[in-house]
Design a protein around this motif. Structure first.
Motif, short mmCIF file in Angstrom:
data_model
loop_
_atom_site.label_atom_id
_atom_site.label_comp_id
_atom_site.label_asym_id
_atom_site.label_seq_id
_atom_site.Cartn_x
_atom_site.Cartn_y
_atom_site.Cartn_z
N ILE A 18 0.83 -1.20 0.00
CA ILE A 18 0.00 0.00 0.00
C ILE A 18 0.87 1.25 0.00
O ILE A 18 2.06 1.21 0.31
CB ILE A 18 -0.95 0.05 1.22
CG1 ILE A 18 -0.14 0.16 2.51
CG2 ILE A 18 -1.85 -1.18 1.24
CD1 ILE A 18 -0.99 0.52 3.72
N ALA A 19 0.25 2.37 -0.37
CA ALA A 19 0.86 3.69 -0.24
C ALA A 19 -0.01 4.52 0.69
O ALA A 19 -1.24 4.52 0.57
CB ALA A 19 0.98 4.37 -1.60
N ASN A 20 0.62 5.20 1.64
CA ASN A 20 -0.11 6.01 2.61
C ASN A 20 -0.16 7.49 2.24
O ASN A 20 -0.90 8.25 2.85
CB ASN A 20 0.54 5.87 3.99
CG ASN A 20 0.26 4.53 4.62
OD1 ASN A 20 -0.89 4.20 4.87
ND2 ASN A 20 1.30 3.74 4.83
N ARG A 21 0.65 7.88 1.26
CA ARG A 21 0.69 9.26 0.79
C ARG A 21 1.45 9.27 -0.53
O ARG A 21 2.03 8.27 -0.92
CB ARG A 21 1.37 10.17 1.81
CG ARG A 21 2.83 9.82 2.08
CD ARG A 21 3.41 10.57 3.27
NE ARG A 21 4.83 10.33 3.44
CZ ARG A 21 5.37 9.28 4.01
NH1 ARG A 21 4.57 8.30 4.46
NH2 ARG A 21 6.67 9.14 4.13
N VAL A 70 7.04 5.68 0.76
CA VAL A 70 5.61 5.75 1.10
C VAL A 70 4.94 4.38 0.96
O VAL A 70 3.77 4.23 1.32
CB VAL A 70 4.86 6.79 0.24
CG1 VAL A 70 5.54 8.14 0.31
CG2 VAL A 70 4.71 6.33 -1.21
N GLU A 89 4.58 0.20 1.72
CA GLU A 89 4.87 -0.81 2.73
C GLU A 89 3.98 -2.02 2.52
O GLU A 89 2.90 -1.93 1.92
CB GLU A 89 4.66 -0.26 4.14
CG GLU A 89 3.23 0.18 4.44
CD GLU A 89 3.05 0.60 5.88
OE1 GLU A 89 3.63 -0.05 6.77
OE2 GLU A 89 2.32 1.58 6.13
N VAL A 104 1.54 -4.77 4.04
CA VAL A 104 0.63 -4.90 5.17
C VAL A 104 -0.23 -6.14 4.98
O VAL A 104 -0.28 -6.74 3.91
CB VAL A 104 -0.28 -3.65 5.31
CG1 VAL A 104 0.55 -2.40 5.58
CG2 VAL A 104 -1.15 -3.47 4.08
N ARG A 147 1.95 6.36 -7.45
CA ARG A 147 2.65 6.53 -6.17
C ARG A 147 3.06 7.98 -5.93
O ARG A 147 2.99 8.50 -4.81
CB ARG A 147 3.90 5.64 -6.16
CG ARG A 147 4.63 5.59 -4.82
CD ARG A 147 6.04 5.06 -5.02
NE ARG A 147 6.93 6.08 -5.56
CZ ARG A 147 7.98 5.84 -6.31
NH1 ARG A 147 8.28 4.60 -6.70
NH2 ARG A 147 8.74 6.84 -6.73
N LYS A 163 -7.85 6.98 -2.76
CA LYS A 163 -8.01 7.42 -1.37
C LYS A 163 -7.04 6.62 -0.52
O LYS A 163 -6.97 5.39 -0.61
CB LYS A 163 -9.46 7.21 -0.92
CG LYS A 163 -10.47 8.00 -1.75
CD LYS A 163 -11.87 7.88 -1.17
CE LYS A 163 -12.90 8.55 -2.07
NZ LYS A 163 -12.58 9.94 -2.39
N PHE A 164 -6.28 7.31 0.30
CA PHE A 164 -5.26 6.66 1.11
C PHE A 164 -5.87 5.91 2.29
O PHE A 164 -6.87 6.36 2.87
CB PHE A 164 -4.26 7.71 1.63
CG PHE A 164 -3.51 8.41 0.54
CD1 PHE A 164 -2.57 7.74 -0.23
CD2 PHE A 164 -3.75 9.75 0.27
CE1 PHE A 164 -1.89 8.39 -1.24
CE2 PHE A 164 -3.06 10.41 -0.73
CZ PHE A 164 -2.13 9.73 -1.50
N PRO A 165 -5.23 4.78 2.66
CA PRO A 165 -4.17 4.10 1.91
C PRO A 165 -4.76 3.33 0.73
O PRO A 165 -5.91 2.88 0.80
CB PRO A 165 -3.60 3.14 2.94
CG PRO A 165 -4.75 2.81 3.84
CD PRO A 165 -5.59 4.06 3.91
N THR A 224 -3.89 0.28 -2.48
CA THR A 224 -3.01 -0.79 -2.93
C THR A 224 -2.53 -0.48 -4.33
O THR A 224 -3.32 -0.14 -5.22
CB THR A 224 -3.73 -2.15 -2.91
OG1 THR A 224 -4.28 -2.36 -1.60
CG2 THR A 224 -2.77 -3.28 -3.23
#
Length: 335
Positions: free
Chosen positions: A5-8, A14, A16, A18, A47, A66-68, A70
Motif C-alpha cells: 500500500i501507499a499512505n501518501r 511511502v 509498505e 501490510v 505513487r 483514497k489513502f491508503p 493498494t
C-alpha cells in the motif's frame, strides 16, 4: 493476505507491505489469486501523484486514490472466486488483467470483463508481461494508422516494456523501424528484434538521424513514451501530415505543445493517448491480449522478461524502471 500500500504520495518510502482481508467478488467481478505482477510506469505515476488530477476514464477507473491504497495495475493468476452474474469466467481459469488497481497483492478483485484468458503454452510470468504493455503496443500499431512495406516509424525507448513489442509489431507489418535506446547493450537487443536504425540518444541526435535517413521527409508515425525531453523533436520527426503520439512521460510531464509548432512541422497530427480508451470492453481487452499471445505462440513475437523479483522487492522493481535499467518487462513473483 499480503499487499503493498501507499499512505501518501512520494518516493519509495511511502510504500509498505501490510496484511489486508482477502477481497470478495461483487456481482460482475472475480477474485484472482495472483501469480505474478507486472511493474509499470503507471505504478510510479500513481505513487508520486502524477495522475491524481486525471479524470475518471470511460471504464470507470479513478486515478485519484483514497489513502491508503493498494498499488499495481496488472497481474496474472487463477480465478479463486466468481461473483454473481459472471458467465464468461470460471473458477480456476488462468487469466491476466490490466487496469485493475490493487495488483500488488496476493488476491485481487477485478471486473470480470477486464480478464483475458491465458492460453495453453503461455507461462504465468509471461502472461503478466502482456496485458498492459502488450495491449499498449497493440493499440499503438492498430488504433491510429496501418503500417506497411512503404511505411516508417520511430519508437522511443525501444528496449523498454512497450517499446520492444512495438518494434516487433511494426516489423511484422513490414515497416522500417527507427528506435532510440540508452546503451550499446540495449542497441544490440533492439537490433536482435529487427530494428532498422538504432539511435543511442545519449550521444546521438535522433532528429538529425531521422532527417538524414529519410532525406528530410520524416517518418509516418512517432511513438513517444519519454515525454518532455523528446516530444518537441519527436514532432519534427513526423512526415508532412504524419502522426506523433505521446503515451508516456518518464522524463517529465508535457504541459504544452504549441499548435503553430505542429503546423510548422508539416501539419502533424498530435495526441496524448491512454490504453483505457482502447480497452473499454471485454471484446477489446481479450482481442488485444489474444493477438499478442498468438504472436508469441506463432514464434514471430518475443515478449522479453528482464527480471522476476520476489514480491518483497517491490521498491527495487520500481527503481529499475525509474532508472531505465530494464530491457523488457520487470515482474514480481507472488505465488
Amino acid at each position: 493476505m499480503k499487499a503493498v500500500i501507499a499512505n501518501r504520495f512520494g518516493g519509495p518510502e511511502v510504500m509498505e507491505i501490510v496484511d489486508l482481508p482477502v477481497p470478495r467478488a461483487a456481482p460482475g467481478w472475480v477474485v484472482v489469486k495472483v501469480s505474478h505482477v507486472g511493474i509499470n510506469f503507471k505504478d510510479i505515476y500513481l505513487r508520486t501523484g502524477v495522475y491524481k488530477a486525471r479524470p475518471t476514464g470511460p471504464s470507470g477507473i479513478s486515478y485519484e486514490p483514497k489513502f491508503p491504497f493498494t498499488l499495481g495495475l496488472e497481474a496474472s493468476g487463477a480465478v479463486s472466486e466468481v461473483g454473481d452474474g459472471v458467465d464468461d469466467v470460471d473458477l480456476g481459469d488462468k487469466v491476466c488483467f490490466q487496469e485493475g488497481i490493487g495488483a500488488y497483492a496476493e488476491f485481487v478483485a477485478v471486473p470480470a470483463w477486464r480478464c483475458a484468458p491465458v492460453p495453453d503454452g503461455i507461462s504465468m510470468d509471461l502472461a503478466a508481461a502482456v496485458p498492459l504493455q502488450g495491449g499498449t503496443a497493440h493499440y499503438q500499431c492498430h488504433g491510429f494508422t496501418t503500417l506497411g512495406p512503404d511505411s516508417s516509424c520511430l519508437v522511443h525507448a525501444g528496449a523498454g516494456g512497450v517499446g520492444h513489442i512495438l518494434i516487433q509489431l511494426a516489423k511484422h507489418q513490414g515497416a522500417r523501424v527507427f528506435t532510440t535506446v540508452g546503451s550499446p547493450e540495449k542497441a544490440a537487443f533492439v537490433r536482435s528484434l529487427g530494428a532498422d536504425v538504432v539511435v543511442e540518444y545519449r550521444h546521438q541526435s535522433f532528429l538529425n538521424i531521422v532527417n538524414e535517413e529519410t532525406d528530410g521527409a520524416g517518418v509516418d508515425i512517432v511513438w513517444d513514451s519519454v515525454g518532455i525531453a523528446t516530444i518537441h523533436d519527436s514532432i519534427k520527426c513526423a512526415r508532412r501530415r504524419g502522426i506523433c503520439i505521446l503515451f508516456g512521460s518518464v522524463s517529465g510531464q508535457v504541459h504544452e505543445v504549441e499548435p503553430l509548432a505542429l503546423g510548422a512541422a508539416g501539419s502533424v497530427l498530435f495526441t496524448r493517448s491512454h490504453l483505457e480508451h482502447f480497452t473499454s470492453n471485454a471484446e477489446e481487452v481479450r482481442m488485444r491480449a489474444g493477438e499478442i499471445f498468438d504472436g508469441i505462440l506463432e514464434g514471430w513475437l518475443k515478449v522479453a522478461i528482464d527480471r522476476v523479483l520476489p514480491f518483497e522487492d517491490y521498491a527495487e522493481a520500481q527503481r529499475v524502471l525509474e532508472e531505465r535499467e530494464n530491457m523488457g518487462k520487470v515482474l514480481l513473483r507472488v505465488s
